[in-house]
Scaffold this motif. Structure first.
Motif, PDB file in Angstrom:
ATOM      1  N   TYR A   6      38.210  36.130  35.994  1.00  0.00           N
ATOM      2  CA  TYR A   6      39.377  36.957  35.716  1.00  0.00           C
ATOM      3  C   TYR A   6      40.108  36.353  34.521  1.00  0.00           C
ATOM      4  O   TYR A   6      40.545  35.210  34.572  1.00  0.00           O
ATOM      5  N   GLU A   7      40.172  37.094  33.448  1.00  0.00           N
ATOM      6  CA  GLU A   7      40.918  36.636  32.270  1.00  0.00           C
ATOM      7  C   GLU A   7      41.400  37.889  31.549  1.00  0.00           C
ATOM      8  O   GLU A   7      40.587  38.713  31.116  1.00  0.00           O
ATOM      9  N   PRO A   8      42.738  38.045  31.423  1.00  0.00           N
ATOM     10  CA  PRO A   8      43.248  39.271  30.804  1.00  0.00           C
ATOM     11  C   PRO A   8      42.617  39.530  29.434  1.00  0.00           C
ATOM     12  O   PRO A   8      42.556  38.635  28.596  1.00  0.00           O
ATOM     13  N   GLY A   9      42.124  40.746  29.241  1.00  0.00           N
ATOM     14  CA  GLY A   9      41.612  41.168  27.926  1.00  0.00           C
ATOM     15  C   GLY A   9      40.150  40.891  27.684  1.00  0.00           C
ATOM     16  O   GLY A   9      39.528  41.498  26.808  1.00  0.00           O
ATOM     17  N   GLY A  69      44.227  32.369  31.095  1.00  0.00           N
ATOM     18  CA  GLY A  69      45.232  33.424  31.225  1.00  0.00           C
ATOM     19  C   GLY A  69      45.699  33.942  29.867  1.00  0.00           C
ATOM     20  O   GLY A  69      46.213  35.044  29.761  1.00  0.00           O
ATOM     21  N   LYS A  70      45.513  33.120  28.819  1.00  0.00           N
ATOM     22  CA  LYS A  70      45.919  33.547  27.475  1.00  0.00           C
ATOM     23  C   LYS A  70      44.774  33.267  26.505  1.00  0.00           C
ATOM     24  O   LYS A  70      44.981  33.077  25.301  1.00  0.00           O
ATOM     25  N   GLU A  82      48.046  34.174  36.155  1.00  0.00           N
ATOM     26  CA  GLU A  82      47.110  34.882  35.261  1.00  0.00           C
ATOM     27  C   GLU A  82      45.718  34.296  35.244  1.00  0.00           C
ATOM     28  O   GLU A  82      45.011  34.362  34.236  1.00  0.00           O
ATOM     29  N   GLN A 118      44.761  37.010  42.563  1.00  0.00           N
ATOM     30  CA  GLN A 118      43.410  36.887  42.012  1.00  0.00           C
ATOM     31  C   GLN A 118      42.543  35.792  42.631  1.00  0.00           C
ATOM     32  O   GLN A 118      41.322  35.851  42.520  1.00  0.00           O
TER      33      GLN A 118
END
Ligand code: UDX
Length: 434
Positions: free
Chosen positions: A49-52, A157-158, A326, A355
């Protein structure tokens, strides 16, 4: 001109590098021994799970510049540049385990059909890139290659944001030929004027450790100050904010909490101490940071016990299991210490994380995992906030009070408003709030 790149390892670092470098216009083959993972990736599904990340994954798969394979030999033969992005987990003595790196180096040597640049992305102890060079000379004598150290500074997360807009890109190199290749690989970053640090292999390796050890020290510093503040009746939030107004200090990384975790800080601080020991250099500061961080994690259990009295027969709602928000990563999460402490003292746990529950359940199958934060709060005696997920920041305290049996909150991240919590009938304990 864009490059043909083989990225070995599709874990955190390898996956982000694969999607990022292909988005820069390079042709990428991501290699992993795990067939299931390779299949998922080729279908555009991210195993983490990692945004983007899935957006970039799909976009670059569709462009045809990105593919994933289990065939390491062929992938190396077809590439100009090979990125090593396999894991370097700590051994029992804190030393980084380089066996995965060594096996990749062997594969590269066996498939070196032309000049290639071997780039180390994995965080490796000082001296490893030189060791890779020696191993290559031993396994593939007389063959043409260069070794480059290109440490990764991504935050989980970023990660995509950090990959496309890094504060700096560090490249340790020894030949102009390799420098030219790396310039092409990262041409897109050059165009947006990202600072490039061109340095020796050893300097690049140590930059990474020095940065992470410094950040771990900064967090530990504020954690210890927070402990002092709460004891003498001072407010760490005001202290940290005011310290941060001094440009030499900066306000970043001054948030007290339950102790740092994750895949980097615990591992990298141990590795620095290990390297100091190896070369007879005193690393007592970092050694103390490691000890203080362990104590900070343990302190959270003591704080909870002080707050609620005996654990026997109680039900504790734990909100947040990931080592930070995140991410679904639970490596060295402070939640381990809390959960272990709570269970060993005879209480029951109802946990929630947006998550990280599946990952956590592999280590602690015996606790109850809940669909929502409110399910976790139901009939609980106390609430412990461990991870700073946004959805917990705005926790409906009125509803929480109705659902809970008890009225205790341990807020290890200072997410909630203490005044409001008091108004709603809670007894709240934060970190560093005297
Ligand atoms: C870190 C580095 O930031 C990154 O450059 C490196 O490549 C890998 O290690 P990451 O582990 O993803 O990244 O997380 P980060 O956001 O740095 O946080 C690390 C830990 O410190 C977390 O447990 C976090 O909760 C904690 N932390 C961070 C604090 O307790 N207080 C702070 O002020 C900042």
């Amino acid at each position: 001109m864009s490059k043909k790149i083989c990225v070995v390892g599709t874990g955190y670092v390898g996956l982000i590098a694969s999607v990022g470098l292909s988005d820069f216009g390079n042709e990428i083959i991501g290699v992993d021994i795990d067939e299931k993972k390779v299949k998922m990736l080729n279908e555009g599904i991210s195993p983490i799970y990692e945004p983007g990340v899935e957006r970039y994954l799909k976009r670059n798969l569709e462009s045809g510049r990105l593919t994933f394979s289990t065939d390491i030999g062929k992938s190396i033969q077809n590439a100009d540049v090979i990125f090593i992005a396999v894991g370097t987990p700590p051994k029992d003595n804190g030393e980084a385990d380089l066996s995965f790196v060594e096996s990749v180096v062997k594969s590269i040597a066996e498939n070196l059909n032309d000049y290639k640049v071997i780039v180390t992305k994995s965080t490796v102890p000082v001296g490893t890139n030189r060791w890779i060079k020696e191993k290559m000379n031993e396994f593939a004598p007389g063959k043409d290659f260069d070794v480059v150290s290109n440490p990764e500074f991504l935050r989980e997360g970023k990660a995509t944001q950090d990959f496309f807009h890094p504060d700096r890109t560090v490249i340790g190199y020894e030949s102009e030929r390799a420098k030219d290749v790396m310039f092409e690989v990262y041409r897109a970053l050059n165009l947006i004027s990202v600072p490039f640090v061109w340095c020796s292999l050893e300097t690049a390796e140590l930059i990474k450790y020095a940065s992470n050890a410094f950040l771990a020290t900064k967090i530990t510093f504020i954690n210890q100050m927070a402990n002092l503040a709460e004891t003498v009746g001072a407010d760490i939030h005001t202290i940290a904010k005011t310290m941060g107004m001094d440009g030499r200090i900066s306000p970043k990384f001054l948030h007290p909490g339950p102790g740092y975790g994750g895949s980097c800080f615990p591992k990298d601080t141990m590795a620095v101490v290990q390297t100091g020991d190896k070369y007879g250099i005193d690393m007592s500061l970092i050694r103390s940071v490691i000890e203080a961080n362990d104590m900070q994690k343990a302190r959270m259990v003591t704080k909870l016990e002080k707050l609620i009295g005996s654990f026997q027969g109680k039900t504790i709602a734990v909100l947040g299991l990931a080592f930070k928000a995140e991410t679904d990563d639970i490596r060295d999460t402070p939640a381990f210490n809390l959960v272990e402490g709570i269970l060993s003292k005879g209480a029951k746990i109802q946990a929630h994380d947006p998550q990280a529950m599946d990952n956590f359940a592999e280590v602690y199958p015996q606790i109850e995992y809940c669909k929502s934060e409110f399910d976790a709060l139901k009939d609980s005696d106390a609430l412990v906030l461990v991870t700073e997920w946004n959805e917990y920041r705005n926790l409906n305290l009125r509803k929480a009070k109705e659902l809970m049996k008890g009225n205790f909150i341990l807020d290890t991240r200072n997410l909630l408003d203490p005044e409001l919590a008091k108004e709603r009938g809670f007894i709240l304990e934060g970190v560093g709030k005297g």
